[in-house]
Design a protein around this motif. Structure first.
Motif, PDB file in Angstrom:
ATOM      1  N   LYS A 123       0.837  -1.210   0.000  1.00  0.00           N
ATOM      2  CA  LYS A 123       0.000   0.000   0.000  1.00  0.00           C
ATOM      3  C   LYS A 123       0.869   1.255   0.000  1.00  0.00           C
ATOM      4  CE  LYS A 123      -3.557   2.405   2.620  1.00  0.00           C
ATOM      5  NZ  LYS A 123      -4.330   2.434   3.857  1.00  0.00           N
ATOM      6  N   ASP A 124       1.907   1.265   0.827  1.00  0.00           N
ATOM      7  CA  ASP A 124       2.794   2.432   0.882  1.00  0.00           C
ATOM      8  C   ASP A 124       3.540   2.633  -0.435  1.00  0.00           C
ATOM      9  OD1 ASP A 124       2.022   2.916   3.482  1.00  0.00           O
ATOM     10  OD2 ASP A 124       3.754   1.897   4.365  1.00  0.00           O
ATOM     11  N   LEU A 125       4.007   1.526  -1.022  1.00  0.00           N
ATOM     12  CA  LEU A 125       4.706   1.609  -2.305  1.00  0.00           C
ATOM     13  C   LEU A 125       3.780   2.130  -3.398  1.00  0.00           C
ATOM     14  CD1 LEU A 125       6.791  -1.691  -2.285  1.00  0.00           C
ATOM     15  CD2 LEU A 125       7.667   0.647  -2.104  1.00  0.00           C
ATOM     16  N   ALA A 126       2.552   1.588  -3.445  1.00  0.00           N
ATOM     17  CA  ALA A 126       1.597   2.014  -4.471  1.00  0.00           C
ATOM     18  C   ALA A 126       1.230   3.482  -4.301  1.00  0.00           C
ATOM     19  CB  ALA A 126       0.352   1.133  -4.415  1.00  0.00           C
ATOM     20  N   ALA A 148      -0.593  15.991 -18.259  1.00  0.00           N
ATOM     21  CA  ALA A 148      -1.841  15.917 -17.508  1.00  0.00           C
ATOM     22  C   ALA A 148      -1.653  15.078 -16.250  1.00  0.00           C
ATOM     23  CB  ALA A 148      -2.933  15.299 -18.375  1.00  0.00           C
ATOM     24  N   THR A 149      -2.270  15.529 -15.148  1.00  0.00           N
ATOM     25  CA  THR A 149      -2.206  14.770 -13.904  1.00  0.00           C
ATOM     26  C   THR A 149      -3.540  14.118 -13.585  1.00  0.00           C
ATOM     27  OG1 THR A 149      -2.750  16.741 -12.623  1.00  0.00           O
ATOM     28  CG2 THR A 149      -0.416  16.242 -12.936  1.00  0.00           C
ATOM     29  N   ALA A 150      -4.513  14.366 -14.422  1.00  0.00           N
ATOM     30  CA  ALA A 150      -5.827  13.757 -14.238  1.00  0.00           C
ATOM     31  C   ALA A 150      -6.438  13.525 -15.606  1.00  0.00           C
ATOM     32  CB  ALA A 150      -6.735  14.665 -13.412  1.00  0.00           C
ATOM     33  N   ARG A 151      -7.314  12.570 -15.655  1.00  0.00           N
ATOM     34  CA  ARG A 151      -8.008  12.285 -16.905  1.00  0.00           C
ATOM     35  C   ARG A 151      -9.496  12.319 -16.613  1.00  0.00           C
ATOM     36  NH1 ARG A 151      -7.324   6.956 -20.720  1.00  0.00           N
ATOM     37  NH2 ARG A 151      -9.172   7.352 -21.968  1.00  0.00           N
ATOM     38  N   THR A 152     -10.170  13.217 -17.267  1.00  0.00           N
ATOM     39  CA  THR A 152     -11.617  13.307 -17.087  1.00  0.00           C
ATOM     40  C   THR A 152     -12.280  13.127 -18.436  1.00  0.00           C
ATOM     41  OG1 THR A 152     -11.562  15.709 -17.348  1.00  0.00           O
ATOM     42  CG2 THR A 152     -11.447  14.865 -15.109  1.00  0.00           C
ATOM     43  N   GLY A 198       2.175   6.434  -6.970  1.00  0.00           N
ATOM     44  CA  GLY A 198       1.137   7.285  -7.565  1.00  0.00           C
ATOM     45  C   GLY A 198       1.428   8.764  -7.384  1.00  0.00           C
ATOM     46  N   ILE A 199       1.822   9.131  -6.185  1.00  0.00           N
ATOM     47  CA  ILE A 199       2.153  10.536  -5.909  1.00  0.00           C
ATOM     48  C   ILE A 199       3.356  10.969  -6.741  1.00  0.00           C
ATOM     49  CG2 ILE A 199       3.015  12.123  -4.142  1.00  0.00           C
ATOM     50  CD1 ILE A 199       1.323  10.461  -2.108  1.00  0.00           C
ATOM     51  N   LEU A 200       4.388  10.131  -6.750  1.00  0.00           N
ATOM     52  CA  LEU A 200       5.590  10.460  -7.518  1.00  0.00           C
ATOM     53  C   LEU A 200       5.278  10.610  -9.001  1.00  0.00           C
ATOM     54  CD1 LEU A 200       8.632  10.926  -7.479  1.00  0.00           C
ATOM     55  CD2 LEU A 200       8.935   8.458  -7.685  1.00  0.00           C
ATOM     56  N   PHE A 201       4.482   9.682  -9.538  1.00  0.00           N
ATOM     57  CA  PHE A 201       4.109   9.744 -10.948  1.00  0.00           C
ATOM     58  C   PHE A 201       3.359  11.037 -11.253  1.00  0.00           C
ATOM     59  CE2 PHE A 201       1.346   8.931 -14.570  1.00  0.00           C
ATOM     60  CZ  PHE A 201       2.247   8.415 -15.479  1.00  0.00           C
TER      61      PHE A 201
END
Length: 116
Positions: free
Chosen positions: A61-64, A81-85, A68-71
């Protein structure tokens, strides 16, 4: 006139005077932003190195979460883009059949005057 006073006072605060105060302040702001980004990358690299050392003892969980934050931060810093809507329109079966009939009617209408 008020803007000139404000720019003059701001220029005095940072040691810039004269009619090019706005330009000088803009250059100074750009330079400080550039320095901040450079120092931020140095700090991020240090933190990343420390994170890499902790991977063997981290849970999934910590790695994931960290990944995600790093990416997202790398994407943000790279201007990506940091989000896809997405928004989608649901089309009913009836609307699809009506569109197909209309297209077929149009095709048949165009071909009526032609002979084989």
């Amino acid at each position: 006139r008020d803007r000139e006073k404000l720019e003059g006072k701001a220029g005095e605060m940072v040691g810039v005077e004269g009619s090019s105060t706005a330009s000088a302040l803009s250059s100074l702001r750009y330079q400080k932003k550039k320095e901040f980004i450079e120092e931020g990358w140095k700090l991020a690299k240090k933190i990343l190195d420390e994170m890499a050392e902790k991977i063997p003892n981290a849970n999934f969980k910590d790695l994931a979460t960290g990944m995600g934050i790093l990416f997202d931060k790398i994407a943000l810093a790279s201007g990506e883009a940091t989000a896809r809507t997405e928004t989608g329109k649901t089309v009913s079966r009836e609307d699809m059949l009506d569109a197909a009939r209309d297209a077929l009617d149009e095709k048949i209408g165009k071909n009526k005057g032609k002979t084989a």
